[in-house]
Design an enzyme around this catalytic site. Sequence first.
Site, short mmCIF file in Angstrom:
data_model
loop_
_atom_site.label_atom_id
_atom_site.label_comp_id
_atom_site.label_asym_id
_atom_site.label_seq_id
_atom_site.Cartn_x
_atom_site.Cartn_y
_atom_site.Cartn_z
N GLU A 130 3.79 1.80 -0.62
CA GLU A 130 5.25 1.97 -0.59
C GLU A 130 5.81 2.39 -1.95
O GLU A 130 6.97 2.79 -2.04
CB GLU A 130 5.92 0.68 -0.10
CG GLU A 130 6.02 -0.44 -1.11
CD GLU A 130 4.75 -1.26 -1.29
OE1 GLU A 130 4.83 -2.32 -1.95
OE2 GLU A 130 3.69 -0.85 -0.78
N CYS A 176 -1.90 -5.20 -1.10
CA CYS A 176 -1.96 -5.96 -2.36
C CYS A 176 -2.45 -7.39 -2.09
O CYS A 176 -3.57 -7.57 -1.62
CB CYS A 176 -0.62 -5.91 -3.08
SG CYS A 176 -0.72 -6.44 -4.81
N HIS A 197 -0.18 -0.28 -3.86
CA HIS A 197 1.10 -0.32 -3.14
C HIS A 197 1.43 1.06 -2.58
O HIS A 197 1.97 1.90 -3.29
CB HIS A 197 2.23 -0.77 -4.07
CG HIS A 197 2.18 -2.21 -4.43
ND1 HIS A 197 2.79 -3.19 -3.67
CD2 HIS A 197 1.57 -2.85 -5.46
CE1 HIS A 197 2.58 -4.37 -4.23
NE2 HIS A 197 1.84 -4.19 -5.31
#
Length: 202
Positions: free
Chosen positions: A186, A80, A184
């Site tokens: 994650e 990001c 992202h």
Amino acid sequence: MIAILDYGIGNLKSIHNMFKKIGIDAVITSDIHEIQNADKYLLPGVGSFDYAIMRLKNASFFDVLEKEVLEVKKPVLGICLGMQLLTQRSEEGKEQGLGWIDAQTIRFDLDDKSLAIPHMGWNKVIPREEGKVLFKHLQESRFYFVHSYHVVCNDEANIAATTCYGDDFTCSVSKGNIYGVQFHPEKSHKFGMQLLKNFGEL
């Protein structure tokens, strides 16, 4: 071992937990010796460009990190805002970026004014040949995005993947041992797990 760089910016625990789930050894650290001894680096980032780049460049480990990435050629993955920090500069601020990727970060200026900014949600990612290592087994994948700025590469060879939001934009970059993703991983479930696994296995 992957060093998740702790310079006071980013969602470190979520990234660390994802690495734990996939069995990749990782540690959240700002310790110079741990960073020097790491095999790879994860550069997170949320918030504003200028604040983040100043925090990173003022971190005690920055000179060691730059040497390990640029001279020793250890892999680094920016996520990001962490990807945007890899560029020369950002329209969001006045500070110089790392300049590890020949690119600039600009704000979305979409022809379709019905599309919201920030760009937020799940989108399909289209890997290019330059992204074949990072996007292995991810030819049909979707990732979670939250951003108002995007990267424009001066050299198309650095574009690893694209996404369409009104127009196509670069959502992943690569140059040798240097990688970045705008989304992202994650927060992207099985697709993010596979991408982080690919990075961990470089």
